[in-house]
Write a protein that holds these residues in place. Structure first.
Motif, PDB file in Angstrom:
ATOM      1  N   GLN A  67       1.113  25.606 -55.548  1.00 15.32           N
ATOM      2  CA  GLN A  67       1.904  26.767 -55.218  1.00 15.32           C
ATOM      3  C   GLN A  67       2.915  27.122 -56.278  1.00 15.32           C
ATOM      4  O   GLN A  67       2.550  27.947 -57.151  1.00 15.32           O
ATOM      5  CB  GLN A  67       2.854  26.130 -53.888  1.00 15.32           C
ATOM      6  N   HIS A  68       3.993  26.295 -56.284  1.00 14.77           N
ATOM      7  CA  HIS A  68       5.313  26.829 -57.221  1.00 14.77           C
ATOM      8  C   HIS A  68       4.872  25.938 -58.490  1.00 14.77           C
ATOM      9  O   HIS A  68       5.177  26.528 -59.547  1.00 14.77           O
ATOM     10  CB  HIS A  68       6.490  26.472 -56.696  1.00 14.77           C
ATOM     11  N   ARG A  69       4.804  24.570 -58.490  1.00 14.16           N
ATOM     12  CA  ARG A  69       4.558  23.788 -59.645  1.00 14.16           C
ATOM     13  C   ARG A  69       3.257  23.175 -60.052  1.00 14.16           C
ATOM     14  O   ARG A  69       2.937  22.230 -59.757  1.00 14.16           O
ATOM     15  CB  ARG A  69       5.705  22.697 -59.493  1.00 14.16           C
ATOM     16  N   LEU A  84      -0.303  18.880 -62.514  1.00 13.37           N
ATOM     17  CA  LEU A  84       0.730  18.897 -61.397  1.00 13.37           C
ATOM     18  C   LEU A  84       1.869  17.835 -61.560  1.00 13.37           C
ATOM     19  O   LEU A  84       1.661  17.075 -62.365  1.00 13.37           O
ATOM     20  CB  LEU A  84       0.099  18.455 -60.304  1.00 13.37           C
ATOM     21  N   SER A  85       2.906  18.309 -61.034  1.00 11.32           N
ATOM     22  CA  SER A  85       4.037  17.228 -61.103  1.00 11.32           C
ATOM     23  C   SER A  85       4.164  16.272 -60.011  1.00 11.32           C
ATOM     24  O   SER A  85       4.072  16.861 -58.886  1.00 11.32           O
ATOM     25  CB  SER A  85       5.508  18.046 -61.237  1.00 11.32           C
ATOM     26  N   PHE A  86       4.053  15.032 -60.198  1.00 13.09           N
ATOM     27  CA  PHE A  86       4.432  13.915 -59.191  1.00 13.09           C
ATOM     28  C   PHE A  86       5.604  13.310 -59.387  1.00 13.09           C
ATOM     29  O   PHE A  86       5.977  12.797 -60.316  1.00 13.09           O
ATOM     30  CB  PHE A  86       3.213  12.935 -59.261  1.00 13.09           C
ATOM     31  N   GLY A  87       6.947  13.684 -58.721  1.00 16.30           N
ATOM     32  CA  GLY A  87       8.221  13.471 -58.730  1.00 16.30           C
ATOM     33  C   GLY A  87       8.390  14.233 -60.271  1.00 16.30           C
ATOM     34  O   GLY A  87       8.202  15.590 -60.256  1.00 16.30           O
ATOM     35  N   GLU A  88       8.717  13.678 -61.361  1.00 14.61           N
ATOM     36  CA  GLU A  88       9.192  14.488 -62.393  1.00 14.61           C
ATOM     37  C   GLU A  88       8.109  13.911 -63.477  1.00 14.61           C
ATOM     38  O   GLU A  88       8.204  14.462 -64.660  1.00 14.61           O
ATOM     39  CB  GLU A  88      10.486  14.032 -63.054  1.00 14.61           C
ATOM     40  N   ALA A  89       7.058  13.522 -63.245  1.00 13.66           N
ATOM     41  CA  ALA A  89       6.066  13.018 -64.151  1.00 13.66           C
ATOM     42  C   ALA A  89       4.737  14.011 -64.065  1.00 13.66           C
ATOM     43  O   ALA A  89       4.071  13.897 -62.921  1.00 13.66           O
ATOM     44  CB  ALA A  89       5.397  11.565 -63.746  1.00 13.66           C
ATOM     45  N   PRO A  90       4.343  14.599 -65.120  1.00 14.42           N
ATOM     46  CA  PRO A  90       3.210  15.573 -65.171  1.00 14.42           C
ATOM     47  C   PRO A  90       1.937  14.800 -65.261  1.00 14.42           C
ATOM     48  O   PRO A  90       2.016  13.867 -65.697  1.00 14.42           O
ATOM     49  CB  PRO A  90       3.560  16.489 -66.451  1.00 14.42           C
ATOM     50  N   GLU A  91       1.024  15.253 -64.513  1.00 12.88           N
ATOM     51  CA  GLU A  91      -0.087  14.375 -64.679  1.00 12.88           C
ATOM     52  C   GLU A  91      -1.288  15.582 -64.604  1.00 12.88           C
ATOM     53  O   GLU A  91      -1.471  16.447 -63.785  1.00 12.88           O
ATOM     54  CB  GLU A  91      -0.431  13.595 -63.311  1.00 12.88           C
ATOM     55  N   ARG A  92      -2.510  15.363 -65.418  1.00  8.97           N
ATOM     56  CA  ARG A  92      -3.571  16.108 -65.710  1.00  8.97           C
ATOM     57  C   ARG A  92      -4.547  15.765 -64.607  1.00  8.97           C
ATOM     58  O   ARG A  92      -5.074  14.393 -64.675  1.00  8.97           O
ATOM     59  CB  ARG A  92      -4.008  16.254 -66.958  1.00  8.97           C
ATOM     60  N   LEU A  93      -5.201  16.600 -63.802  1.00  8.03           N
ATOM     61  CA  LEU A  93      -6.434  16.082 -63.001  1.00  8.03           C
ATOM     62  C   LEU A  93      -7.575  17.074 -63.088  1.00  8.03           C
ATOM     63  O   LEU A  93      -7.253  18.385 -63.572  1.00  8.03           O
ATOM     64  CB  LEU A  93      -5.760  16.127 -61.434  1.00  8.03           C
ATOM     65  N   TYR A  94      -8.627  16.421 -63.234  1.00  9.04           N
ATOM     66  CA  TYR A  94      -9.931  17.451 -62.900  1.00  9.04           C
ATOM     67  C   TYR A  94     -10.595  17.004 -61.824  1.00  9.04           C
ATOM     68  O   TYR A  94     -10.820  15.904 -61.401  1.00  9.04           O
ATOM     69  CB  TYR A  94     -10.802  16.909 -64.545  1.00  9.04           C
TER      70      TYR A  94
END
Length: 157
Positions: A67-69, A84-94
């Protein structure tokens, strides 16, 4: 041709193609209007790539929201990657399309659900009639149209 037409697999392939096309459009143009997606996927699928702490926290399935982030959406023929951001931690997903269990756009009340052969086999052993009782969280309608998901569980109060 032996064995008949496998409409279930043909439908799943077409639905995954639809998700590919929608995400490709979002990758190229961004999300239009109020559109956003809830995507539930199997975290144990062999081709899913996500941080160990996420797979530990979500050992069976996980729902992500586009959606937004979100950043760096990358769409391929087999799946998509996104940060995606989980809290303030960006994580890359495939997430490969084959791992997707549900794809919902609540802004237009659109949803797809993918059934696996295991789930279909389990349903055959279930003594509950097809129109009897709720089938889990959110009191969704009985599974008469397996490709459509009721959106009540995703609505904001």
């Amino acid at each position: 041709m032996s064995g008949g037409i496998d409409y279930g697999n043909l439908m799943h392939r077409a639905m995954r193609g639809l998700i590919h096309d929608v995400l490709t459009d979002v990758m190229n143009r961004g999300l239009p209007g109020e559109h956003h997606f809830f995507i539930t996927f199997d975290t144990q699928h062999p081709d899913v790539e996500l941080a160990d702490w996420l797979s530990d926290r979500y050992p069976g399935e996980m729902t992500v929201v586009l959606q937004h982030r979100f950043d760096d959406l990358e769409v391929t023929e087999e799946g998509f990657a996104v940060t995606l951001s989980f809290g303030e931690a960006p994580e890359r997903l495939y997430i490969p399309y084959d791992a997707i269990k549900t794809f919902v756009d609540p802004s237009v009340e659109f949803g797809l659900r993918f059934e696996t052969h295991e789930e279909e086999d389990d349903d055959e052993d279930d003594p509950t009639p097809p129109d009897g009782g709720p089938d889990g969280p959110g009191d969704r309608e009985p599974q008469q149209d397996a490709e459509v998901v009721r959106l009540d569980a995703f609505r904001k109060n």
